[in-house]
Design a protein around this motif. Structure first.
Motif, PDB file in Angstrom:
ATOM      1  N   ASP A 327     -49.518  23.120 -50.602  1.00 18.64           N
ATOM      2  CA  ASP A 327     -48.933  22.002 -51.323  1.00 18.64           C
ATOM      3  C   ASP A 327     -49.968  21.451 -52.297  1.00 18.64           C
ATOM      4  N   PRO A 328     -49.731  21.597 -53.606  1.00 18.19           N
ATOM      5  CA  PRO A 328     -50.732  21.136 -54.569  1.00 18.19           C
ATOM      6  C   PRO A 328     -50.805  19.622 -54.681  1.00 18.19           C
ATOM      7  N   GLY A 329     -49.701  18.904 -54.335  1.00 15.02           N
ATOM      8  CA  GLY A 329     -49.693  17.454 -54.436  1.00 15.02           C
ATOM      9  C   GLY A 329     -49.682  16.986 -55.876  1.00 15.02           C
ATOM     10  N   ASP A 330     -49.604  15.673 -56.058  1.00 12.93           N
ATOM     11  CA  ASP A 330     -49.609  15.115 -57.417  1.00 12.93           C
ATOM     12  C   ASP A 330     -50.450  13.844 -57.499  1.00 12.93           C
ATOM     13  N   GLY A 331     -51.361  13.662 -56.533  1.00 14.99           N
ATOM     14  CA  GLY A 331     -52.215  12.485 -56.535  1.00 14.99           C
ATOM     15  C   GLY A 331     -51.735  11.364 -55.642  1.00 14.99           C
ATOM     16  N   ARG A 332     -50.446  11.394 -55.260  1.00 14.16           N
ATOM     17  CA  ARG A 332     -49.942  10.384 -54.349  1.00 14.16           C
ATOM     18  C   ARG A 332     -50.204  10.806 -52.905  1.00 14.16           C
ATOM     19  N   ARG A 333     -50.185   9.830 -51.997  1.00 17.05           N
ATOM     20  CA  ARG A 333     -50.260  10.172 -50.576  1.00 17.05           C
ATOM     21  C   ARG A 333     -48.942  10.822 -50.182  1.00 17.05           C
ATOM     22  N   SER A 334     -49.051  11.908 -49.446  1.00 16.72           N
ATOM     23  CA  SER A 334     -47.862  12.715 -49.163  1.00 16.72           C
ATOM     24  C   SER A 334     -47.482  12.673 -47.693  1.00 16.72           C
ATOM     25  N   TRP A 335     -46.161  12.659 -47.467  1.00 19.86           N
ATOM     26  CA  TRP A 335     -45.600  12.816 -46.127  1.00 19.86           C
ATOM     27  C   TRP A 335     -45.137  14.250 -45.960  1.00 19.86           C
ATOM     28  N   PHE A 336     -45.508  14.871 -44.852  1.00 20.39           N
ATOM     29  CA  PHE A 336     -45.109  16.243 -44.565  1.00 20.39           C
ATOM     30  C   PHE A 336     -44.210  16.271 -43.334  1.00 20.39           C
ATOM     31  N   PRO A 337     -42.984  16.765 -43.445  1.00 19.50           N
ATOM     32  CA  PRO A 337     -42.182  16.976 -42.234  1.00 19.50           C
ATOM     33  C   PRO A 337     -42.903  17.937 -41.300  1.00 19.50           C
ATOM     34  N   ALA A 338     -42.838  17.669 -40.009  1.00 18.73           N
ATOM     35  CA  ALA A 338     -43.585  18.467 -39.039  1.00 18.73           C
ATOM     36  C   ALA A 338     -42.781  18.652 -37.769  1.00 18.73           C
ATOM     37  N   ARG A 339     -43.158  19.715 -37.042  1.00 19.28           N
ATOM     38  CA  ARG A 339     -42.602  19.955 -35.707  1.00 19.28           C
ATOM     39  C   ARG A 339     -43.700  19.682 -34.705  1.00 19.28           C
ATOM     40  N   LEU A 340     -43.494  18.685 -33.854  1.00 17.90           N
ATOM     41  CA  LEU A 340     -44.495  18.239 -32.892  1.00 17.90           C
ATOM     42  C   LEU A 340     -44.126  18.755 -31.513  1.00 17.90           C
ATOM     43  N   THR A 341     -45.093  19.355 -30.833  1.00 21.31           N
ATOM     44  CA  THR A 341     -44.874  19.862 -29.478  1.00 21.31           C
ATOM     45  C   THR A 341     -46.003  19.380 -28.573  1.00 21.31           C
ATOM     46  N   SER A 342     -45.753  19.467 -27.267  1.00 19.90           N
ATOM     47  CA  SER A 342     -46.757  19.074 -26.292  1.00 19.90           C
ATOM     48  C   SER A 342     -46.885  20.178 -25.262  1.00 19.90           C
ATOM     49  N   LEU A 351     -46.697  22.073 -39.814  1.00 20.75           N
ATOM     50  CA  LEU A 351     -46.029  21.484 -40.968  1.00 20.75           C
ATOM     51  C   LEU A 351     -44.897  22.387 -41.424  1.00 20.75           C
ATOM     52  N   LEU A 352     -43.843  21.753 -41.943  1.00 20.36           N
ATOM     53  CA  LEU A 352     -42.657  22.484 -42.390  1.00 20.36           C
ATOM     54  C   LEU A 352     -42.616  22.460 -43.917  1.00 20.36           C
ATOM     55  N   PRO A 353     -42.400  23.597 -44.540  1.00 18.07           N
ATOM     56  CA  PRO A 353     -42.418  23.638 -46.008  1.00 18.07           C
ATOM     57  C   PRO A 353     -41.234  22.897 -46.626  1.00 18.07           C
ATOM     58  N   TRP A 354     -41.477  22.246 -47.742  1.00 18.54           N
ATOM     59  CA  TRP A 354     -40.397  21.629 -48.515  1.00 18.54           C
ATOM     60  C   TRP A 354     -40.685  21.812 -49.991  1.00 18.54           C
ATOM     61  N   LYS A 355     -39.634  22.023 -50.758  1.00 17.91           N
ATOM     62  CA  LYS A 355     -39.787  22.338 -52.178  1.00 17.91           C
ATOM     63  C   LYS A 355     -39.791  21.094 -53.051  1.00 17.91           C
ATOM     64  N   HIS A 356     -38.961  20.123 -52.723  1.00 20.03           N
ATOM     65  CA  HIS A 356     -38.870  18.880 -53.498  1.00 20.03           C
ATOM     66  C   HIS A 356     -38.156  17.847 -52.642  1.00 20.03           C
ATOM     67  N   SER A 357     -38.033  16.628 -53.144  1.00 20.87           N
ATOM     68  CA  SER A 357     -37.504  15.535 -52.327  1.00 20.87           C
ATOM     69  C   SER A 357     -36.004  15.640 -52.067  1.00 20.87           C
ATOM     70  N   GLY A 358     -35.342  16.620 -52.694  1.00 22.43           N
ATOM     71  CA  GLY A 358     -33.938  16.863 -52.397  1.00 22.43           C
ATOM     72  C   GLY A 358     -33.731  17.982 -51.395  1.00 22.43           C
ATOM     73  N   ASP A 359     -34.831  18.550 -50.892  1.00 26.32           N
ATOM     74  CA  ASP A 359     -34.770  19.695 -49.977  1.00 26.32           C
ATOM     75  C   ASP A 359     -34.534  19.198 -48.542  1.00 26.32           C
ATOM     76  N   LEU A 360     -33.363  19.529 -48.004  1.00 23.89           N
ATOM     77  CA  LEU A 360     -33.000  19.076 -46.659  1.00 23.89           C
ATOM     78  C   LEU A 360     -33.411  20.048 -45.560  1.00 23.89           C
ATOM     79  N   THR A 361     -33.814  21.260 -45.913  1.00 25.27           N
ATOM     80  CA  THR A 361     -34.020  22.292 -44.888  1.00 25.27           C
ATOM     81  C   THR A 361     -35.074  21.934 -43.848  1.00 25.27           C
ATOM     82  N   PRO A 362     -36.195  21.267 -44.194  1.00 23.75           N
ATOM     83  CA  PRO A 362     -37.171  20.977 -43.126  1.00 23.75           C
ATOM     84  C   PRO A 362     -36.668  19.975 -42.101  1.00 23.75           C
TER      85      PRO A 362
END
Length: 397
Positions: A327-342, A351-362
């Motif tokens: 994720d190259p980022g754009d200078g802002r602080r970023s939130w990454f969808p993630a899968r958390l396990t114990s 971390l789960l990949p996402w393409k843009h803020s309209g991407d629902l797949t993660p």
């Protein structure tokens, strides 16, 4: 553009606890207590037999006792057992004064009016002593704690049929956009099916909350009327939070008497986020993109809901990263969808990949969000990072 932490501080100052109400136990599940719940009697409230058997009075070295009483559950007992006497007793029955133990029925032999204890019984064996669990006046649940269904039995046993809880917030969700269609409508050219409405309903439903939803066109007048007539404690506006000529959320909220506290946040996704208040009522203008909606809800709206319910705000937990995304980022602080396990190695996340803020797949897998720390270095596998859980449960690794 203000920092994420500044928005949290604004929410903490402006979102206040709602009034209290009394509700029966079955309607209190998931609610936050406004006052502590206390036991009105000892638990158990009397010396109680833990099983079917024979209560006997003390007589060192003696194994045979004379049967003088039969005690069933639910009956008061006034007789005191003397040394050498025994009473037939059933599970839950009141142990008579003078009894030193209850012998299991399978460890005893009855012959006429005599009972012989074949297996030695230590003192207090199979007796649940009065007050061993709780003393009268003891606090069972503290104020600010969320009521779980498992506590209902104990509270009822302690004479509590209703709880003093914080009122649930009244929520109104205004979904804006000429392009939006319901999920069950055929998709026409240039139109989009509404993802934000069902997403918000599901997110609120997971918290035991419901919202009144309205779909509005991209009309300044329509949004202004809706905000001015709303009586909700919390108003959520989907879309229209940006600075464009067809973005009407800010103007509508101001026309309804709300004070705008922020309208741009150093957050990716979710920069055009509005937070406003009017007295004890609060409102959010959420960016129209669904992933930004998910982030905005968990990062900010949940915090406001916690403050309104009188509970602690959502907390981050630590985990080790096992998989990252480019994720190259754009200078802002970023939130990454993630899968958390114990698992055996502790909390782990990928971390789960996402393409843009309209991407629902993660969001199909996501149960946490990672907020980067603003460094120039992106997260790496093996890093110990802070994640915001989006659900209360984690799967095993």
């Amino acid at each position: 553009m203000i920092a994420i932490e500044q928005v949290w501080r604004l929410i903490d100052r402006k979102a206040s606890r709602l009034p209290e109400e009394d509700v029966p136990l079955d309607l209190a599940v998931g609610r936050v207590l406004a006052a502590p719940a206390r036991a009105d009697v000892d638990q158990p409230s009397f010396d109680q037999s833990a099983m079917d058997g024979f209560a006997f009075g003390a007589l060192p070295g003696k194994t045979s006792f004379r049967l003088v009483a039969h005690i069933a559950a639910g009956h008061a007992v006034s007789r005191r057992l003397r040394p050498g006497e025994a009473a037939r007793i059933l599970t839950g029955g009141m142990v008579p004064r003078g009894a030193v133990a209850v012998a299991r029925q399978e460890d005893c032999a009855v012959c006429g009016d005599m009972v012989r204890v074949r297996t030695p019984c230590p003192p207090d064996a199979n007796i649940r002593r009065r007050g061993a669990i709780l003393r009268a006046g003891a606090e069972i649940l503290s104020a600010g704690r969320r009521f779980l269904p498992g506590a209902a039995g104990l509270l009822a046993a302690c004479g509590i049929s209703h709880l003093r809880v914080v009122r649930r917030p009244k929520i109104e969700h205004l979904v804006t956009g000429d392009e939006i269609l319901p999920a069950n409508r055929p998709l026409a050219a240039g139109r989009l099916r509404d993802a934000n409405g069902p997403l918000l309903r599901a997110l609120l439903g997971a918290m035991g909350l419901r919202a009144r939803q309205k779909h509005l066109p991209d009309s300044a007048a329509a949004l202004r009327r809706a905000t001015q007539t709303s009586e909700a404690d919390l108003v959520l506006i989907s879309g229209g939070s940006g600075p464009g000529e067809r973005d009407h959320a800010r103007a509508a909220l101001e026309a309804a008497g709300f004070v705008i506290h922020c309208s741009s946040v150093n957050s990716r996704p979710g920069r055009p986020l509005i937070f406003a208040s009017r007295g004890q009522r609060v409102a959010f203008g959420l960016p129209g993109n669904p992933l930004a909606h998910f982030v905005g809800f968990h990062a900010f709206v949940r915090r406001a809901l916690a403050r309104m319910e009188g509970s602690a705000p959502p907390r981050f937990i630590r985990a080790t990263l096992r998989a990252v995304v480019r994720d190259p980022g754009d200078g802002r602080r970023s939130w990454f969808p993630a899968r958390l396990t114990s698992g055996a190695r502790g909390n782990e996340a990928r971390l789960l990949p996402w393409k843009h803020s309209g991407d629902l797949t993660p969001l199909v897998e996501a149960n946490a969000l990672l907020l980067d720390d603003g460094d120039v270095r992106p997260p790496r596998a093996g890093d110990c990072v802070a994640l915001l859980p989006t659900f209360d449960t984690m799967e095993a690794a």
